[in-house]
Structures are given as C-alpha cells and as structure tokens.
Design a protein around this motif. Structure first.
Motif, PDB file in Angstrom:
ATOM      1  N   GLY A  44      50.198  38.161  46.179  1.00 37.66           N
ATOM      2  CA  GLY A  44      51.637  38.432  46.104  1.00 37.66           C
ATOM      3  C   GLY A  44      52.029  39.129  44.821  1.00 37.66           C
ATOM      4  N   TYR A  45      51.222  40.120  44.416  1.00 39.01           N
ATOM      5  CA  TYR A  45      51.487  40.831  43.155  1.00 39.01           C
ATOM      6  C   TYR A  45      52.896  41.424  43.132  1.00 39.01           C
ATOM      7  CZ  TYR A  45      51.681  44.883  40.085  1.00 39.01           C
ATOM      8  OH  TYR A  45      52.092  45.811  39.165  1.00 39.01           O
ATOM      9  N   SER A  46      53.301  42.074  44.234  1.00 37.98           N
ATOM     10  CA  SER A  46      54.606  42.740  44.248  1.00 37.98           C
ATOM     11  C   SER A  46      55.750  41.752  44.042  1.00 37.98           C
ATOM     12  CB  SER A  46      54.783  43.507  45.566  1.00 37.98           C
ATOM     13  OG  SER A  46      54.728  42.614  46.675  1.00 37.98           O
ATOM     14  N   LEU A  47      55.555  40.512  44.516  1.00 40.24           N
ATOM     15  CA  LEU A  47      56.601  39.500  44.343  1.00 40.24           C
ATOM     16  C   LEU A  47      56.682  38.988  42.911  1.00 40.24           C
ATOM     17  CD1 LEU A  47      55.996  37.410  47.594  1.00 40.24           C
ATOM     18  CD2 LEU A  47      57.806  39.085  47.189  1.00 40.24           C
ATOM     19  N   GLU A 105      34.994  38.280  27.887  1.00 38.58           N
ATOM     20  CA  GLU A 105      34.920  39.431  28.783  1.00 38.58           C
ATOM     21  C   GLU A 105      35.995  39.277  29.845  1.00 38.58           C
ATOM     22  OE1 GLU A 105      31.120  41.383  30.153  1.00 38.58           O
ATOM     23  OE2 GLU A 105      31.751  40.463  32.053  1.00 38.58           O
ATOM     24  N   LEU A 106      36.839  40.292  29.981  1.00 36.21           N
ATOM     25  CA  LEU A 106      37.869  40.326  31.016  1.00 36.21           C
ATOM     26  C   LEU A 106      37.570  41.492  31.951  1.00 36.21           C
ATOM     27  CD1 LEU A 106      41.136  39.647  28.972  1.00 36.21           C
ATOM     28  CD2 LEU A 106      40.204  38.203  30.777  1.00 36.21           C
ATOM     29  N   THR A 107      37.505  41.202  33.240  1.00 38.83           N
ATOM     30  CA  THR A 107      37.151  42.221  34.229  1.00 38.83           C
ATOM     31  C   THR A 107      38.174  42.221  35.354  1.00 38.83           C
ATOM     32  OG1 THR A 107      34.792  41.869  33.777  1.00 38.83           O
ATOM     33  CG2 THR A 107      35.359  43.036  35.804  1.00 38.83           C
ATOM     34  N   LEU A 108      38.759  43.409  35.613  1.00 38.93           N
ATOM     35  CA  LEU A 108      39.612  43.597  36.784  1.00 38.93           C
ATOM     36  C   LEU A 108      38.721  44.190  37.871  1.00 38.93           C
ATOM     37  CD1 LEU A 108      42.452  43.452  37.986  1.00 38.93           C
ATOM     38  CD2 LEU A 108      42.848  45.770  37.150  1.00 38.93           C
ATOM     39  N   LEU A 109      38.560  43.454  38.970  1.00 40.11           N
ATOM     40  CA  LEU A 109      37.566  43.806  39.978  1.00 40.11           C
ATOM     41  C   LEU A 109      38.063  44.917  40.906  1.00 40.11           C
ATOM     42  CD1 LEU A 109      36.306  40.244  40.954  1.00 40.11           C
ATOM     43  CD2 LEU A 109      35.291  41.855  39.345  1.00 40.11           C
ATOM     44  N   ASP A 110      37.193  45.909  41.107  1.00 44.28           N
ATOM     45  CA  ASP A 110      37.424  46.984  42.077  1.00 44.28           C
ATOM     46  C   ASP A 110      37.200  46.404  43.472  1.00 44.28           C
ATOM     47  OD1 ASP A 110      37.412  49.183  43.694  1.00 44.28           O
ATOM     48  OD2 ASP A 110      35.847  50.268  42.618  1.00 44.28           O
ATOM     49  N   GLN A 111      38.219  46.446  44.319  1.00 38.61           N
ATOM     50  CA  GLN A 111      38.132  45.825  45.642  1.00 38.61           C
ATOM     51  C   GLN A 111      37.810  46.820  46.759  1.00 38.61           C
ATOM     52  OE1 GLN A 111      40.869  42.311  46.222  1.00 38.61           O
ATOM     53  NE2 GLN A 111      42.093  43.390  44.696  1.00 38.61           N
ATOM     54  N   TYR A 157      42.028  48.614  42.579  1.00 43.44           N
ATOM     55  CA  TYR A 157      42.033  47.247  42.042  1.00 43.44           C
ATOM     56  C   TYR A 157      43.034  46.367  42.793  1.00 43.44           C
ATOM     57  CZ  TYR A 157      39.680  49.645  38.226  1.00 43.44           C
ATOM     58  OH  TYR A 157      38.811  50.411  37.494  1.00 43.44           O
ATOM     59  N   LEU A 158      44.044  47.004  43.398  1.00 46.34           N
ATOM     60  CA  LEU A 158      45.061  46.280  44.155  1.00 46.34           C
ATOM     61  C   LEU A 158      44.796  46.478  45.646  1.00 46.34           C
ATOM     62  CD1 LEU A 158      47.738  44.649  43.976  1.00 46.34           C
ATOM     63  CD2 LEU A 158      48.946  46.829  44.128  1.00 46.34           C
ATOM     64  N   LYS A 159      44.579  45.387  46.349  1.00 46.20           N
ATOM     65  CA  LYS A 159      44.295  45.454  47.782  1.00 46.20           C
ATOM     66  C   LYS A 159      45.039  44.314  48.478  1.00 46.20           C
ATOM     67  CE  LYS A 159      40.534  45.464  51.171  1.00 46.20           C
ATOM     68  NZ  LYS A 159      39.058  45.324  51.366  1.00 46.20           N
ATOM     69  N   ASP A 160      45.770  44.648  49.522  1.00 45.47           N
ATOM     70  CA  ASP A 160      46.551  43.651  50.268  1.00 45.47           C
ATOM     71  C   ASP A 160      47.466  42.853  49.339  1.00 45.47           C
ATOM     72  OD1 ASP A 160      45.275  44.437  52.603  1.00 45.47           O
ATOM     73  OD2 ASP A 160      43.645  42.985  52.327  1.00 45.47           O
ATOM     74  N   ASP A 161      48.038  43.577  48.345  1.00 49.11           N
ATOM     75  CA  ASP A 161      48.968  42.962  47.378  1.00 49.11           C
ATOM     76  C   ASP A 161      48.287  41.865  46.563  1.00 49.11           C
ATOM     77  OD1 ASP A 161      51.502  43.183  46.271  1.00 49.11           O
ATOM     78  OD2 ASP A 161      52.292  41.509  47.421  1.00 49.11           O
ATOM     79  N   CYS A 162      47.000  42.055  46.313  1.00 51.95           N
ATOM     80  CA  CYS A 162      46.203  41.025  45.625  1.00 51.95           C
ATOM     81  C   CYS A 162      45.365  41.659  44.524  1.00 51.95           C
ATOM     82  CB  CYS A 162      45.310  40.321  46.648  1.00 51.95           C
ATOM     83  SG  CYS A 162      44.075  39.252  45.921  1.00 51.95           S
TER      84      CYS A 162
END
Length: 408
Positions: A44-47, A105-111, A157-162
């Motif tokens: 629910g990133y957009s929210l 280490e901080l990683t933003l995962l490619d989905q 990195y953003l998929k299905d608002d996640c």
C-alpha cells in the motif's frame, strides 16, 4: 609434621639470578561481527504518501548481536528542505545501547527479476574510519535522499503498490582470550532419563490415576516434588480421602499420559507418536489440551513449552481456539501473537468463518474488543513522528559524511 626452616646467612636471589624458567603467558584480542538480516515488505505504498515529512513507517524490531533494530521508511522524506521529493530510508538502534559499533547494508529489491537491486553497503570493502558507531537508542544510519520519488514510482522496485527492503546488520564485538590450561567435558544432566525410566518400569508406584477409563501408575513423591497441586492433593491437609486411586475428571487419557511424561522426563513427548497422527493439526490440538493441563497442575515450564509450540503453529483453522485458551489461562505472549495474526486483513475473514471463532465469541467476548483495537492498529497509516536527532545526514553518505558506494 616437619617445620619450614630458612637459612638467614644466604641472601635472597634476584629474579635475574634465579635458576627457574622465566614466566611467559599469551592472550589474544578477537574482533568479529555478528551478522543478521531482516526483510521489510511495504504494501500500500500509494496510501502511505501524504502522511507528512519526517513521519515514518517502521518495521517490526529484530535482534542482531544482542541489540534490537528497526527499519524506518519515510514516504514523504525525512527532511523539510527536500519538499517530499525523495523517500528516505534508515536503520535505527531500537534498544538501549551506548557506542554500538556496526556495519550496515540497505537494499531496495528489484521486483522485475532482473536483480538490479539498489544497494548501499559497508560490507565487503575497506572503511577508512572503521565501522559506524551509534551513540544511543534512536541513533540511525541511512539516507535522507534514498530515492527520488517520481523515479521510484515508475521503476521496477515498485510492483503491485509494494516495496521490499532487505537490511543486514553486522554488530562488531571484541573480547580477549587467554590460554586454556585444561578443558574437561561435562555431560549434560540426565536426571530426567533416570526418572523417566522409573516411570516406564512401574516399580515402587504408590498411586493410581483413573483417566477416561485408563489407569496410570505413578509415584507420590515425584508428583509432589514437581507440582504444588499434586503436593496438596496427595500430602496436604485437604488431601483426597483415597490417595491409592484418584479419578481425574475433564481430561483425556493421552493428555494425562503426556503430562506424566513431562513430570518425569522434563521434556515433551513425541506428539505424533502420542496421537497416532502425522499432522500439524493433531500436534496443535494436543498442545492446546496440554497447555490447559499444565495450568491446572501449576507446571509453569510445561505451559511455556506449549505456548512456544502454539506460537510456531498459528493457523487459520486453530488460531481462534488457541486465542480463547490464551485468554482463559493468562498466556499473554501467546494471546498477543494470536491477536496479531487474526488482525491481518488477509486472515480476518477466514478466521471468522471457523467454528473456533464461534467458541471464542461465546466464551471470551471481551477478547473481541481487543481484536477490534488490533484491527484498527493494523489499518492505521499514520505513524509516530520521528525522533528529533542532531545528526545532519548528507545524500549518498552516512551520518559521519562517509561516502557509501552504490552497487547494482
């Protein structure tokens, strides 16, 4: 006994003139890291946008190296001057600690499956100033300008608002070891095996229990030593009139057999062997009954073992019954786990359709009020305002201004 004599006409020898070998010892300072990781899924990133600059969404706390940590994600950014153009991401010390040294280490995962992850890491490279030091609880490391928001919202990195964030923490520890002069291996205590074999042998038993048509022989002293309830029942001023054979009501025979097994062996029996069923449901059912029996006979360790088993096997079809048991027998940790599980949007509707939920509603109506509070908490998108720290964090660097190279 002879006397100790000393000649007074000879001077004491100096250390340099002594014929004995000089003393020599060694020690070693060892510095290493305890590494742990946590994956934080943000749905629910957009929210979450619009909650306010400086406000964050926090992961659950996780333990590494004896300290609690948490990931903080700022949908509108941490800094007012960026005017919500960037999202911010930090790892924070969530427990008491002073001068905790760590690698991050901080990683933003490619989905998308391309594995082009956005990585900021201390690991696998030389740090000029050494590991980062967190001074106190609430200290954090990370990036005010972790990702430009417009670019993030059109990325893989953003998929299905996640979004999915992976964090690794390496806590640095140092200790000094001296030489070990000797080492003797001491076997673990096997007193439970001795008492268990005593029960199996049936020798010298002096009390029988009739449970659901079955007879179980035992030893009064062993039962009294392990359970204050049995002690009162067998030796107290209000003891049963017939202590040779006691009828146990409201308990099934396999449950009482498991209870005796724990009293003598100090461990849980094999649930599959006891029930004759190779299913998680059967194991959960036995743990539920055994938890009630443990509370009845004041066997606190057995109760905690059953709680731990039930926490590991929380499921849609059994969680409502487990929650009712937790409420009735004052198992607060188990109750919290069950409430959190039921309150999840993907679980709530399914749990409400089970027979266990009907039992929960009838037997523990007050728990429903607490459940509603949990549901409201899960659905909240507002989060606690961030702590006012003194750290000035630069884009692309940690709090000390050290550059952190990105890796694809």
């Amino acid at each position: 006994m002879g006397k100790v004599l000393r000649e007074t006409n000879k001077p004491f020898s100096s250390p340099s003139s002594s014929s004995s070998s000089p003393s020599f010892s060694t020690s070693t300072s060892i510095t290493d890291t305890v590494v742990g990781s946590h994956q934080f899924k943000i749905t629910g990133y957009s929210l979450s946008k619009g909650i306010g600059i400086g406000k964050y969404i926090a992961s659950d706390t996780f333990m590494v190296g004896g300290y609690a940590w948490a990931i903080y994600f700022y949908p509108d950014g941490k800094s007012v001057e960026d005017n919500a153009a960037y999202v911010s991401l930090f790892i924070a010390l969530a427990s008491e600690g002073t001068d905790v040294r760590a690698l991050f280490e901080l990683t933003l995962l490619d989905q998308s499956g391309k594995e082009r992850h956005k990585v900021h890491s201390h690991f696998g490279r030389t740090l000029e100033s050494g590991p980062y030091t967190l001074k106190y609880r609430g200290s954090m490391w990370g990036y005010k300008r972790f990702f430009k928001r417009t670019a993030l919202e059109t990325s893989d990195y953003l998929k299905d608002d996640c979004l999915s964030v992976h964090c690794s923490v390496g806590v640095v520890r140092s200790h000094t070891e001296g030489p070990k002069i000797y080492s003797i291996s001491v076997p673990p205590s096997n007193i439970g095996q001795h008492f268990g074999r005593l029960l199996e042998s049936g020798k010298s038993t002096d009390v029988n229990f009739e449970v659901d048509g079955e007879i179980f022989a035992a030893h009064k002293l062993v039962l009294a030593a392990r359970s204050p309830v049995f002690r009162a029942q067998l030796f107290g001023p209000m003891k049963d009139q017939n202590t040779q054979q006691i009828k146990v009501e409201d308990m099934e025979a396999p449950v009482f057999k498991a209870l005796l097994h724990f009293i003598y062996w100090d461990s849980l029996p094999d649930m599959e062997e006891l029930t004759g069923l190779n299913t998680k449901w059967a194991s959960t059912l036995m743990s539920q009954h055994l938890l009630a029996a443990a509370d009845r006979y004041a066997l606190d360790r057995l109760r905690l073992l059953c709680e731990a088993n039930l926490c590991e096997d929380v499921a849609i079809n059994t969680v409502a019954t487990t929650l009712a048991l937790a409420e009735q027998h004052h198992c607060f940790q188990l109750k919290a786990v069950c409430l959190k599980f039921v309150a999840m949007p993907e679980n709530l509707r399914a749990v409400m359709q089970t027979e266990g939920f009907d039992y929960l509603r009838q037997s523990c109506p007050t728990v429903l009020t607490e459940l509603l509070e949990y549901v409201a908490r899960v659905n909240e998108h507002s989060v606690i305002a961030s702590r006012h720290g003194n750290e000035a964090i630069l884009d692309g660097s940690d709090i000390n201004g050290r550059r952190v190279k990105q890796r694809l």
